[in-house]
Write a protein that holds these residues in place. Structure first.
Motif, PDB file in Angstrom:
ATOM      1  N   ILE A   1       0.842  -1.195   0.000  1.00  0.00           N
ATOM      2  CA  ILE A   1       0.000   0.000   0.000  1.00  0.00           C
ATOM      3  C   ILE A   1       0.877   1.245   0.000  1.00  0.00           C
ATOM      4  CG2 ILE A   1      -1.708   1.292   1.361  1.00  0.00           C
ATOM      5  CD1 ILE A   1      -2.653  -1.386   2.488  1.00  0.00           C
ATOM      6  N   ASN A   2       0.436   2.280  -0.698  1.00  0.00           N
ATOM      7  CA  ASN A   2       1.086   3.587  -0.621  1.00  0.00           C
ATOM      8  C   ASN A   2      -0.031   4.623  -0.697  1.00  0.00           C
ATOM      9  OD1 ASN A   2       2.683   5.823  -0.684  1.00  0.00           O
ATOM     10  ND2 ASN A   2       3.595   5.427  -2.690  1.00  0.00           N
ATOM     11  N   ALA A   3      -0.455   5.132   0.457  1.00  0.00           N
ATOM     12  CA  ALA A   3      -1.660   5.977   0.472  1.00  0.00           C
ATOM     13  C   ALA A   3      -1.584   7.037   1.550  1.00  0.00           C
ATOM     14  CB  ALA A   3      -2.894   5.106   0.698  1.00  0.00           C
ATOM     15  N   THR A   4      -2.257   8.138   1.288  1.00  0.00           N
ATOM     16  CA  THR A   4      -2.508   9.182   2.282  1.00  0.00           C
ATOM     17  C   THR A   4      -4.000   9.218   2.551  1.00  0.00           C
ATOM     18  OG1 THR A   4      -0.612  10.488   1.550  1.00  0.00           O
ATOM     19  CG2 THR A   4      -2.322  11.640   2.790  1.00  0.00           C
ATOM     20  N   VAL A   5      -4.384   9.104   3.808  1.00  0.00           N
ATOM     21  CA  VAL A   5      -5.796   9.007   4.185  1.00  0.00           C
ATOM     22  C   VAL A   5      -6.134  10.141   5.147  1.00  0.00           C
ATOM     23  CG1 VAL A   5      -7.599   7.560   5.192  1.00  0.00           C
ATOM     24  CG2 VAL A   5      -5.706   6.494   3.935  1.00  0.00           C
TER      25      VAL A   5
ATOM     26  N   GLY B   1      -2.851   0.710  10.557  1.00  0.00           N
ATOM     27  CA  GLY B   1      -2.597  -0.709  10.792  1.00  0.00           C
ATOM     28  C   GLY B   1      -2.497  -1.512   9.508  1.00  0.00           C
ATOM     29  N   ALA B   2      -3.138  -1.021   8.444  1.00  0.00           N
ATOM     30  CA  ALA B   2      -3.088  -1.723   7.154  1.00  0.00           C
ATOM     31  C   ALA B   2      -1.660  -1.841   6.644  1.00  0.00           C
ATOM     32  CB  ALA B   2      -3.961  -0.990   6.136  1.00  0.00           C
ATOM     33  N   ALA B   3      -0.808  -0.865   6.991  1.00  0.00           N
ATOM     34  CA  ALA B   3       0.577  -0.905   6.530  1.00  0.00           C
ATOM     35  C   ALA B   3       1.326  -2.093   7.123  1.00  0.00           C
ATOM     36  CB  ALA B   3       1.277   0.402   6.893  1.00  0.00           C
ATOM     37  N   LEU B   4       0.980  -2.508   8.341  1.00  0.00           N
ATOM     38  CA  LEU B   4       1.619  -3.677   8.938  1.00  0.00           C
ATOM     39  C   LEU B   4       1.095  -4.972   8.326  1.00  0.00           C
ATOM     40  CD1 LEU B   4       1.993  -1.488  11.377  1.00  0.00           C
ATOM     41  CD2 LEU B   4       2.517  -3.548  12.677  1.00  0.00           C
ATOM     42  N   ILE B   5      -0.233  -5.032   8.112  1.00  0.00           N
ATOM     43  CA  ILE B   5      -0.839  -6.274   7.638  1.00  0.00           C
ATOM     44  C   ILE B   5      -0.481  -6.546   6.181  1.00  0.00           C
ATOM     45  CG2 ILE B   5      -3.033  -7.441   7.140  1.00  0.00           C
ATOM     46  CD1 ILE B   5      -4.225  -5.904   9.528  1.00  0.00           C
ATOM     47  N   ALA B   6      -0.619  -5.541   5.333  1.00  0.00           N
ATOM     48  CA  ALA B   6      -0.420  -5.728   3.896  1.00  0.00           C
ATOM     49  C   ALA B   6       0.970  -5.322   3.433  1.00  0.00           C
ATOM     50  CB  ALA B   6      -1.477  -4.934   3.127  1.00  0.00           C
ATOM     51  N   GLY B   7       1.691  -4.572   4.243  1.00  0.00           N
ATOM     52  CA  GLY B   7       2.971  -4.009   3.826  1.00  0.00           C
ATOM     53  C   GLY B   7       2.763  -2.716   3.063  1.00  0.00           C
ATOM     54  N   GLY B   8       3.728  -1.821   3.164  1.00  0.00           N
ATOM     55  CA  GLY B   8       3.635  -0.545   2.471  1.00  0.00           C
ATOM     56  C   GLY B   8       3.616   0.603   3.445  1.00  0.00           C
ATOM     57  N   THR B   9       3.145   1.758   2.965  1.00  0.00           N
ATOM     58  CA  THR B   9       3.160   2.980   3.763  1.00  0.00           C
ATOM     59  C   THR B   9       1.806   3.666   3.705  1.00  0.00           C
ATOM     60  OG1 THR B   9       5.524   3.349   3.370  1.00  0.00           O
ATOM     61  CG2 THR B   9       4.230   5.262   4.038  1.00  0.00           C
ATOM     62  N   VAL B  10       1.329   4.080   4.873  1.00  0.00           N
ATOM     63  CA  VAL B  10       0.091   4.856   4.979  1.00  0.00           C
ATOM     64  C   VAL B  10       0.394   6.103   5.799  1.00  0.00           C
ATOM     65  CG1 VAL B  10      -2.301   4.916   5.776  1.00  0.00           C
ATOM     66  CG2 VAL B  10      -1.378   2.803   4.809  1.00  0.00           C
ATOM     67  N   ARG B  11      -0.084   7.244   5.311  1.00  0.00           N
ATOM     68  CA  ARG B  11       0.120   8.532   5.991  1.00  0.00           C
ATOM     69  C   ARG B  11      -1.236   9.127   6.363  1.00  0.00           C
ATOM     70  NH1 ARG B  11       3.462   7.670   1.921  1.00  0.00           N
ATOM     71  NH2 ARG B  11       1.716   8.064   0.509  1.00  0.00           N
TER      72      ARG B  11
ATOM     73  N   ALA C   1       6.390  -1.769  13.180  1.00  0.00           N
ATOM     74  CA  ALA C   1       6.262  -0.730  12.159  1.00  0.00           C
ATOM     75  C   ALA C   1       7.371   0.306  12.289  1.00  0.00           C
ATOM     76  CB  ALA C   1       4.912  -0.044  12.262  1.00  0.00           C
ATOM     77  N   GLN C   2       7.673   0.945  11.174  1.00  0.00           N
ATOM     78  CA  GLN C   2       8.498   2.154  11.194  1.00  0.00           C
ATOM     79  C   GLN C   2       7.546   3.352  11.223  1.00  0.00           C
ATOM     80  OE1 GLN C   2      11.426   2.272   8.026  1.00  0.00           O
ATOM     81  NE2 GLN C   2      11.613   0.034   8.046  1.00  0.00           N
ATOM     82  N   VAL C   3       7.711   4.221  12.198  1.00  0.00           N
ATOM     83  CA  VAL C   3       6.796   5.346  12.387  1.00  0.00           C
ATOM     84  C   VAL C   3       7.591   6.648  12.355  1.00  0.00           C
ATOM     85  CG1 VAL C   3       5.098   6.422  13.913  1.00  0.00           C
ATOM     86  CG2 VAL C   3       5.242   3.927  13.787  1.00  0.00           C
ATOM     87  N   SER C   4       7.084   7.623  11.600  1.00  0.00           N
ATOM     88  CA  SER C   4       7.708   8.940  11.571  1.00  0.00           C
ATOM     89  C   SER C   4       6.619  10.001  11.476  1.00  0.00           C
ATOM     90  CB  SER C   4       8.680   9.059  10.389  1.00  0.00           C
ATOM     91  OG  SER C   4       8.000   8.889   9.161  1.00  0.00           O
TER      92      SER C   4
ATOM     93  N   VAL D   1       1.844  20.997   7.328  1.00  0.00           N
ATOM     94  CA  VAL D   1       0.947  19.935   7.803  1.00  0.00           C
ATOM     95  C   VAL D   1       1.782  18.798   8.370  1.00  0.00           C
ATOM     96  CG1 VAL D   1      -0.796  18.230   7.161  1.00  0.00           C
ATOM     97  CG2 VAL D   1      -0.845  20.522   6.140  1.00  0.00           C
ATOM     98  N   ARG D   2       1.461  18.365   9.585  1.00  0.00           N
ATOM     99  CA  ARG D   2       2.185  17.274  10.235  1.00  0.00           C
ATOM    100  C   ARG D   2       1.480  15.955   9.940  1.00  0.00           C
ATOM    101  NH1 ARG D   2       2.616  14.882  15.690  1.00  0.00           N
ATOM    102  NH2 ARG D   2       4.825  14.605  16.216  1.00  0.00           N
ATOM    103  N   TYR D   3       2.237  14.969   9.505  1.00  0.00           N
ATOM    104  CA  TYR D   3       1.703  13.655   9.150  1.00  0.00           C
ATOM    105  C   TYR D   3       2.176  12.609  10.156  1.00  0.00           C
ATOM    106  CZ  TYR D   3       0.614  15.453   4.455  1.00  0.00           C
ATOM    107  OH  TYR D   3       0.112  16.167   3.394  1.00  0.00           O
ATOM    108  N   CYS D   4       1.369  11.569  10.338  1.00  0.00           N
ATOM    109  CA  CYS D   4       1.838  10.331  10.953  1.00  0.00           C
ATOM    110  C   CYS D   4       2.017   9.342   9.809  1.00  0.00           C
ATOM    111  CB  CYS D   4       0.845   9.788  11.974  1.00  0.00           C
ATOM    112  SG  CYS D   4       1.363   8.216  12.715  1.00  0.00           S
ATOM    113  N   GLU D   5       3.233   8.840   9.640  1.00  0.00           N
ATOM    114  CA  GLU D   5       3.546   7.936   8.529  1.00  0.00           C
ATOM    115  C   GLU D   5       3.982   6.590   9.095  1.00  0.00           C
ATOM    116  OE1 GLU D   5       5.555   9.286   4.771  1.00  0.00           O
ATOM    117  OE2 GLU D   5       7.206   8.091   5.634  1.00  0.00           O
ATOM    118  N   VAL D   6       3.296   5.535   8.680  1.00  0.00           N
ATOM    119  CA  VAL D   6       3.583   4.185   9.174  1.00  0.00           C
ATOM    120  C   VAL D   6       3.961   3.296   8.001  1.00  0.00           C
ATOM    121  CG1 VAL D   6       2.594   2.139  10.278  1.00  0.00           C
ATOM    122  CG2 VAL D   6       2.073   4.417  11.177  1.00  0.00           C
ATOM    123  N   THR D   7       5.076   2.583   8.136  1.00  0.00           N
ATOM    124  CA  THR D   7       5.552   1.674   7.101  1.00  0.00           C
ATOM    125  C   THR D   7       5.756   0.284   7.697  1.00  0.00           C
ATOM    126  OG1 THR D   7       6.664   3.463   5.917  1.00  0.00           O
ATOM    127  CG2 THR D   7       7.387   1.226   5.421  1.00  0.00           C
ATOM    128  N   GLY D   8       5.297  -0.727   6.984  1.00  0.00           N
ATOM    129  CA  GLY D   8       5.478  -2.112   7.411  1.00  0.00           C
ATOM    130  C   GLY D   8       5.867  -2.982   6.241  1.00  0.00           C
TER     131      GLY D   8
END
Length: 434
Positions: free
Chosen positions: A6-10, A252-262, A286-289, A296-303
């Motif tokens: 996944i590579n998405a901004t939500v 959490g989808a980034a951990l289950i499916a792999g990829g990055t969600v912001r 997860a990697q979290v930044s 704009v401040r983002y929470c970015e999670v990568t798994g």
């Protein structure tokens, strides 16, 4: 299931917890309040409907839809001899009864049939200690009921003492703290139970009361809170933070499916229990930044699709995200005991039993603990598709959608129950996967 990482901004709508607290505090203010970024969902619609029944105006801006101006009654008294419909919203059924203490007549409360199983007695016991009369129209301690305000409120000479056991929900304490400022002598509230569930939600209420000009003080070691008698007034304009707990299925989808969600607009500090989510995901691997872009401040999670089990995992502070975390832990490498969440048995459904049932339905392994849930890993090959029940519970619907990220053949019964807090969950979910 996604075709690849996944590579998405939500973008997440406003917080339900903050939205409904601000609506109550705006109704208790003396002048109109403009709420910007208010969540528009079934729970907030039910709250605005309840306030309207009590004589509070909630005017929705036709252009933005998420800007609502709340105008309290000029007299400061709420309208009595009315009916309030709570649906299945815990914040409505547990926060609004306190306003009936200041109505000019009886207020009748009812809700969805499933709401009849949600405990109400502690907050109603508290209102009875403040002089209200409660008539149960069904089983004692549950909806439906009628509250008749007292002919005279407690004396102004001292803080009104109230003692309740709020072990079943922090909302019982919050519902009383929200009205404490309006009592002639204020409120001294003591929790008599051994544990206080979701303490961050109570801290949120204390902060919001103080943000409205009140004087609420927590003595957490003594399980006691005091609220001084002071006129409340929220600022003229209040902006609602995004709902950080509703970010859990997406991040959490980034951990289950792999990829990055912001997720954008992530606050640096917050009273929301969902603010603990990034730390929990990091513990799971997860990697979290928190990058910033254009202010704009983002929470970015990568798994990478691997999930670390946590052994004993105390979730006392953030039980509302337990279903999302449970979905992730189904795919973990070792068992996890999520504890401190026994009170989830009294939510929209018995969430612990529901999670055990639905994990078993797809071939997973879980069992209830006295105060939580144990999830044991199985191989992905043992997991299989199924038609998932949601129990009219929005968090069970998002839990099922998360499992579908990795288990083919998952379908969700009544995914529309997500309208409770995420009115366009399906569109947001499909957008993330696209």
């Amino acid at each position: 299931m996604p075709d690849g990482p996944i590579n998405a901004t939500v973008t997440i709508p406003g917080s339900k917890s903050l939205s409904n607290r601000y609506l109550i505090l705006a109704a208790l203010s003396s002048r109109p309040v403009r709420l910007v970024g208010l969540l528009r969902s079934r729970d907030t619609e039910l709250m605005m409907g309840a306030l309207a029944a009590l004589g509070v105006r909630c005017d929705v801006d036709p252009v933005t839809d998420t800007m609502v101006t709340v105008t309290p009654p000029v007299s400061g008294r709420f309208r009595g001899d009315v009916d309030v419909y709570c649906g299945l919203a815990g914040t409505v059924m547990r926060f609004v009864p306190g306003l009936a203490l200041f109505a000019d007549g009886p207020v009748r409360f009812d809700g969805d049939e499933q709401a009849y199983a949600r405990p109400m007695k502690p907050v109603l016991d508290g209102l009875e200690q403040l002089g209200a009369k409660v008539d149960y129209l069904g089983e004692e301690g549950f909806l439906p009921f009628t509250i008749t305000p007292p002919s005279a409120l407690p004396s102004a000479e001292a803080m009104a003492p109230v003692s309740i056991d709020s072990s079943g929900s922090s909302q019982f304490i919050s519902g009383l703290l929200l009205i404490g400022s309006k009592l002639p002598g204020g409120l001294r509230l003591t929790h008599t139970g051994e544990k206080t569930p979701s303490l961050p939600h109570i801290r949120m209420t204390v902060a919001d009361v103080n943000g409205a000009g009140g004087e609420a003080v927590a003595e957490e070691s003594a399980h006691t809170w005091t609220v001084a008698p002071k006129p409340l007034q929220l600022p003229e304009t209040v902006t609602v933070e995004p709902d950080l707990s509703n970010a859990a299925p997406f991040l959490g989808a980034a951990l289950i499916a792999g990829g990055t969600v912001r997720v954008p607009h992530w606050p640096e500090t917050t009273t929301q229990p969902g603010g603990l989510l990034p730390g929990y995901l990091e513990r799971m691997g997860a990697q979290v930044s928190f990058p910033e872009q254009n202010g704009v401040r983002y929470c970015e999670v990568t798994g990478d699709g691997s999930v670390r089990g946590l052994g004993t995992f105390d979730l006392t502070a953030a039980g509302e995200i337990a279903p999302s975390l449970a979905a992730i832990l189904v795919f973990a490498d070792k068992p996890t005991d999520m504890v401190g969440i026994g009170h989830l048995r009294g939510h929209e459904t018995n969430r612990l039993a529901a999670l055990v049932n639905e994990i078993a339905r797809v071939g997973g392994k879980a069992e209830e603990l006295p105060d939580g849930l144990r999830i044991e890993p199985v191989s992905d090959e043992r997991l299989h598709g199924a038609e998932m029940e949601t129990y009219a519970d929005h968090r069970m619907a998002t839990f099922a959608a998360m499992l579908g990220l990795r288990i083919p053949g998952i379908s969700v019964i009544n995914v529309a129950t997500t309208r409770k807090t995420l009115p366009d969950f399906v569109g947001m979910w499909n957008g993330m996967l696209a």
